[in-house]
Each structure stands twice: as C-alpha cells, then as structure tokens.
Design an enzyme around this catalytic site. Sequence first.
Site: not given
Ligand code: WQD
Length: 349
Positions: A126, A155, A151
């Site tokens: 990741s 990785k 998490y």
């Molecule tokens: C993306 C952006 C949030 C939800 C994680 C893991 C990564 C992968 C994908 C496995 C951020 C914003 C989110 C919400 C928001 N996992 N957000 N409101 O954190 O980049 O990655 O998931 O493979 O390894 O680290 O993904 O989709 O959670 O967040 O504003 O209700 O959306 O703050 O900026 P992230 P995400």
Amino acid sequence: MPKVLLTGSTGYIGSHTVVALLEAGYQVVGVDNYSRSKPAIADRIREIAQKDYHQYQADLTRKEELAKVLEQEGDISCVIHFAAFKAVGESTQHPLFYFQNNLVGQMNLMKACEEYGIPGMVFSSSCTVYGNPEQTQVTEDSPLLETESPYGRTKAVGEALLRDWVLSGTPARTAGQRVVALRYFNPVGAHPSGRLGECTVGVPDNLVPYITQTAMGLRKQLTVFGNDYPTRDGTCLRDYIHVCDIAQAHVDAVRYLDQNAAPAGPWSVFNLGTGVGQTVLEMIQAFESVNHLHLNWNFGPRRPGDVVAVYANNQRAARDLGWKIQYSLEDMMRTAWAWEQNQASDPVL
Ligand code: WQD
C-alpha cells in the site's frame, strides 16, 4: 496455464483479481476465512467470468488449514497474498489483532511457499508505506517514512520480511523464490457488470463507499475531514484508481513472474496509481456530475493520521509490467454508484 492461489480471494481487490485471472485463462484457487467477506461472492465471480474455480475456507493464521488446501491442489506456480485486515482506524484501536492476523498469516504463507516449492509471490502492499511524503508524487524509490497506523506498519514490515527472505534468506534464495510487491494507492469503483464491488462491513472508513452510502440515504451526511490542508482547495489529495485496473496489474505481475527471463529478479516493487491526484472536494464534484446527483456533505475537523497529499509516479509498472490503465475517474464514480444501487436491490448475501 499456470495455477495461481489467491489468499483473501473473496475480498474487494481479491475478487476482482480472480475474475481477471480467469478471463486471462489462468487456473485459480481461492482461499478466504470470510471474516470480512461472504462465500456468495465466489458465485458472483463464476457468474461474471463464466468459468469455475476452486474456492476454500481457510485461515492463514492456522497453518494446518493452509496445508490442507496445498495438499489438495499441488502444482501452484504463484500465490497472490491479499488476506489482511485493512481498516486504518480499527488498526489503531486493536494493533495486536492486526499484527497477529496480517503478519502471522503472511509468515505462514511464506513458510508454505518454501515447503511446497511455490516459486512466486505477489504481495498486496500500500502507498501507506510512504507515510506523509515531502515530495507528494512518489516513486518506488521514495523514502519509506513512518506509517500513520498499525495497519500501515503491517505493510511496511510485511515488505521488509519479504525482502530479507528472498534477498538474503536461504532456502528461498537458493530456490529462486521471487516476490513482486504492488503498492496500491486508493482503490475505488466496482466491476462494470455491477455484480461485484466493495462489501463494506458497518460504517465505511473510506471516502467513496461513504459517498455512495450517503447518496443512497444510508448515511445522513458526508463529513469532509478538514479543509485547511496545504493543497489546492484545502482538502487532502489522493491517487484514486479503479479496482479493475488494480486487478489487471496482478495479472501482469503473475505474467512477469512467469517469465523465466531475468527481468523479474528476486524482489520487485511497483506503484499502482493513476499518476494523477484528486482532492476530496474534486471527488465529491466528480460523483455529483457523473451521476447527476447532489450530495449532502459538510466540513468537519481533520481525521488524525491522515496524510496531506500523496500520488503515484506509475512509470515503472507501465514499463516493466506493461500495465495499461483503462478506467477514468468518471468510470470510478459511475461503477461505484451502480454497485451501491445494485446492493440495495440484489445484495450479496
Ligand atoms: C481518503 C480521503 C480522508 C472518509 C486508506 C488506507 C490505504 C488504503 C485506502 C487499503 C482522506 C477523506 C474519508 C470520509 C473524508 N487501504 N475522507 N470523509 O485514508 O487515503 O487510505 O484506505 O489498501 O492504505 O490508508 O483512504 O478513503 O479513508 O480517505 O473526508 O468520510 O478522504 O480524510 O483525506 P486513505 P480514505
């Protein structure tokens, strides 16, 4: 065609990869403990690919369960290791649960590859291994900084264990064991058939499932976590990539390992992103315009642990794997919404 074993084969990326491998003509063996997915997903895979494959229930943290599958199947040329918990927030609440499941499971699989002479592994890694990068567009040689969660730690440690194993550890080195690590950026979207997608359990952590569930009325309102980041519109920037493009990269990686030619040395690592960053607000705007909907959202406080901005330099995968991206941001939003609607009318049970 060679036989490929996938762990976590009924999960989000695993299930889409089984379909892609079957369509490419591979024999596939799937293994899952169904802790975060449903056995019925295997039938959806068969329905889409119009092909059968062997699916087993097994937990990688129990060596004997994996051994039973390998005794049954034999002649496996490559394993693709998806099986791991991946909720960033949950991992901060239960770090030991994550270390045990993700790392013990991986080490059991590594041991099994030695015992059963399985020469190739594709490892699900990741972009989280880059932490909060100074240079927001990262190459595979960018520094691996402090990860933001347990998490992410699993990785980073997972990659380190594999590197040591194939580069310095015997007998893997003498057996010519080879590993390809694929660093996913943000996988989103669903299969174009509308019959396969991300089955979230409980309240979604990730942005796109939260968007589609809000649009469906399952969630009252989307909260955008922070609007004071140093980005073009104040919201975090990520590299969102269609799950089917990620799946195709795994087919390309299996082919890369199949080649007896030198290119696939013992250790290779590839970024899987589009090479373009999108902010949270741009994702909301794309969803609304593609699906002709208005989304109910508001700004809220920053989410602890969030990376400000990260997106991929994906040239190496294009060059060495021959990986070609097929899906656009519009495809991501269209298929994500279609999947959410289909889940409402014909849910995977
Ligand atoms: C993306 C952006 C949030 C939800 C994680 C893991 C990564 C992968 C994908 C496995 C951020 C914003 C989110 C919400 C928001 N996992 N957000 N409101 O954190 O980049 O990655 O998931 O493979 O390894 O680290 O993904 O989709 O959670 O967040 O504003 O209700 O959306 O703050 O900026 P992230 P995400």
